[in-house]
Write a protein that holds these residues in place. Structure first.
Motif, PDB file in Angstrom:
ATOM      1  N   ALA A  14       0.841  -1.032  -0.220  1.00  0.00           N
ATOM      2  CA  ALA A  14      -0.077  -0.060   0.042  1.00  0.00           C
ATOM      3  C   ALA A  14       0.529   0.851   0.125  1.00  0.00           C
ATOM      4  O   ALA A  14       0.553   1.886  -0.550  1.00  0.00           O
ATOM      5  CB  ALA A  14      -0.959  -0.081   1.233  1.00  0.00           C
ATOM      6  N   VAL A  15       1.856   1.182   0.659  1.00  0.00           N
ATOM      7  CA  VAL A  15       2.538   2.078   0.795  1.00  0.00           C
ATOM      8  C   VAL A  15       3.646   2.518  -0.664  1.00  0.00           C
ATOM      9  O   VAL A  15       3.544   3.605  -1.090  1.00  0.00           O
ATOM     10  CB  VAL A  15       3.949   2.256   2.255  1.00  0.00           C
ATOM     11  CG1 VAL A  15       5.148   3.648   2.158  1.00  0.00           C
ATOM     12  CG2 VAL A  15       2.779   2.270   3.560  1.00  0.00           C
ATOM     13  N   LYS A  16       4.136   1.001  -1.092  1.00  0.00           N
ATOM     14  CA  LYS A  16       4.578   1.075  -2.089  1.00  0.00           C
ATOM     15  C   LYS A  16       3.378   2.113  -3.207  1.00  0.00           C
ATOM     16  O   LYS A  16       4.208   2.554  -3.989  1.00  0.00           O
ATOM     17  CB  LYS A  16       5.520   0.154  -2.572  1.00  0.00           C
ATOM     18  CG  LYS A  16       5.572  -0.207  -3.901  1.00  0.00           C
ATOM     19  CD  LYS A  16       6.063  -1.019  -4.274  1.00  0.00           C
ATOM     20  CE  LYS A  16       6.416  -1.494  -5.798  1.00  0.00           C
ATOM     21  NZ  LYS A  16       6.555  -2.620  -6.294  1.00  0.00           N
ATOM     22  N   TRP A  36       7.804  -5.226  -2.289  1.00  0.00           N
ATOM     23  CA  TRP A  36       8.183  -4.823  -1.116  1.00  0.00           C
ATOM     24  C   TRP A  36       9.704  -3.987  -1.027  1.00  0.00           C
ATOM     25  O   TRP A  36       9.589  -3.454   0.043  1.00  0.00           O
ATOM     26  CB  TRP A  36       8.445  -6.064  -0.148  1.00  0.00           C
ATOM     27  CG  TRP A  36       6.902  -7.364  -0.284  1.00  0.00           C
ATOM     28  CD1 TRP A  36       6.878  -7.612  -0.214  1.00  0.00           C
ATOM     29  CD2 TRP A  36       5.746  -6.369   1.554  1.00  0.00           C
ATOM     30  NE1 TRP A  36       5.053  -8.201   0.154  1.00  0.00           N
ATOM     31  CE2 TRP A  36       5.032  -7.473   1.332  1.00  0.00           C
ATOM     32  CE3 TRP A  36       6.598  -5.429   1.986  1.00  0.00           C
ATOM     33  CZ2 TRP A  36       3.871  -7.333   2.146  1.00  0.00           C
ATOM     34  CZ3 TRP A  36       5.442  -5.847   3.398  1.00  0.00           C
ATOM     35  CH2 TRP A  36       4.273  -6.855   2.802  1.00  0.00           C
ATOM     36  N   HIS A  37       9.508  -4.035  -2.342  1.00  0.00           N
ATOM     37  CA  HIS A  37      11.101  -3.103  -2.285  1.00  0.00           C
ATOM     38  C   HIS A  37      11.291  -2.678  -3.904  1.00  0.00           C
ATOM     39  O   HIS A  37      10.744  -2.802  -4.736  1.00  0.00           O
ATOM     40  CB  HIS A  37      12.125  -4.503  -2.162  1.00  0.00           C
ATOM     41  CG  HIS A  37      12.230  -5.326  -1.722  1.00  0.00           C
ATOM     42  ND1 HIS A  37      12.039  -5.954  -1.098  1.00  0.00           N
ATOM     43  CD2 HIS A  37      12.881  -4.836  -0.056  1.00  0.00           C
ATOM     44  CE1 HIS A  37      12.120  -6.942  -0.176  1.00  0.00           C
ATOM     45  NE2 HIS A  37      12.686  -6.200   0.631  1.00  0.00           N
ATOM     46  N   LEU A  52       6.295  11.097   2.571  1.00  0.00           N
ATOM     47  CA  LEU A  52       5.573  10.191   2.988  1.00  0.00           C
ATOM     48  C   LEU A  52       4.941   9.782   3.613  1.00  0.00           C
ATOM     49  O   LEU A  52       3.284   9.778   3.901  1.00  0.00           O
ATOM     50  CB  LEU A  52       6.129   8.776   2.491  1.00  0.00           C
ATOM     51  CG  LEU A  52       5.704   7.700   2.721  1.00  0.00           C
ATOM     52  CD1 LEU A  52       4.036   6.883   1.572  1.00  0.00           C
ATOM     53  CD2 LEU A  52       7.179   6.475   2.871  1.00  0.00           C
ATOM     54  N   GLU A  53       5.421  10.882   4.525  1.00  0.00           N
ATOM     55  CA  GLU A  53       4.779  10.561   6.195  1.00  0.00           C
ATOM     56  C   GLU A  53       3.350  11.767   5.642  1.00  0.00           C
ATOM     57  O   GLU A  53       2.635  11.282   6.718  1.00  0.00           O
ATOM     58  CB  GLU A  53       5.514  11.314   7.377  1.00  0.00           C
ATOM     59  CG  GLU A  53       6.371  10.911   8.137  1.00  0.00           C
ATOM     60  CD  GLU A  53       7.046  11.811   8.958  1.00  0.00           C
ATOM     61  OE1 GLU A  53       6.252  12.328  10.091  1.00  0.00           O
ATOM     62  OE2 GLU A  53       8.032  10.627   9.095  1.00  0.00           O
ATOM     63  N   VAL A  54       3.595  13.241   5.030  1.00  0.00           N
ATOM     64  CA  VAL A  54       2.361  13.868   5.029  1.00  0.00           C
ATOM     65  C   VAL A  54       0.965  12.821   4.285  1.00  0.00           C
ATOM     66  O   VAL A  54       0.395  13.505   4.875  1.00  0.00           O
ATOM     67  CB  VAL A  54       2.993  15.503   4.111  1.00  0.00           C
ATOM     68  CG1 VAL A  54       2.194  15.619   3.921  1.00  0.00           C
ATOM     69  CG2 VAL A  54       4.161  16.055   4.939  1.00  0.00           C
ATOM     70  N   ASN A  59      -3.364   9.749   4.927  1.00  0.00           N
ATOM     71  CA  ASN A  59      -4.696   8.960   4.781  1.00  0.00           C
ATOM     72  C   ASN A  59      -5.123   8.194   5.692  1.00  0.00           C
ATOM     73  O   ASN A  59      -5.761   7.322   5.790  1.00  0.00           O
ATOM     74  CB  ASN A  59      -3.706   7.940   3.922  1.00  0.00           C
ATOM     75  CG  ASN A  59      -3.457   8.517   2.494  1.00  0.00           C
ATOM     76  OD1 ASN A  59      -4.959   8.941   1.977  1.00  0.00           O
ATOM     77  ND2 ASN A  59      -2.430   7.953   1.914  1.00  0.00           N
ATOM     78  N   THR A  60      -4.687   8.486   7.226  1.00  0.00           N
ATOM     79  CA  THR A  60      -5.089   8.041   8.157  1.00  0.00           C
ATOM     80  C   THR A  60      -6.204   8.967   8.801  1.00  0.00           C
ATOM     81  O   THR A  60      -7.083   9.852   8.649  1.00  0.00           O
ATOM     82  CB  THR A  60      -3.699   8.865   9.688  1.00  0.00           C
ATOM     83  OG1 THR A  60      -3.365   8.180   9.426  1.00  0.00           O
ATOM     84  CG2 THR A  60      -4.334   8.281  10.754  1.00  0.00           C
TER      85      THR A  60
END
Length: 65
Positions: A14-16, A36-37, A52-54, A59-60
């Protein structure tokens, strides 16, 4: 010829997907290895992690009682 320094990122699929979407704006992915990579440009790592943190914060959600 100057070699590009790279960093291996390990993340869930999902993060990818978020990273791939971010890459469309600012090209930083060197190679998509598997689910995964990713290999990214080393000089972009800090910026990518910060962005990515932002994106993950957007999405949280939380359910209030």
């Amino acid at each position: 010829m100057r070699a590009i320094k790279s960093v291996l990122l390990t993340c869930d699929p999902a993060v990818k997907e978020i990273l791939i979407a971010m890459n469309e704006r600012d090209n930083f992915i060197i190679e998509d290895l598997d689910d995964w990579h990713l290999v990214i440009k080393a000089d972009e790592e800090f910026r990518v992690r910060r962005e990515l943190e932002v994106e993950l914060e957007k999405n949280t959600y939380s359910m209030e009682a």
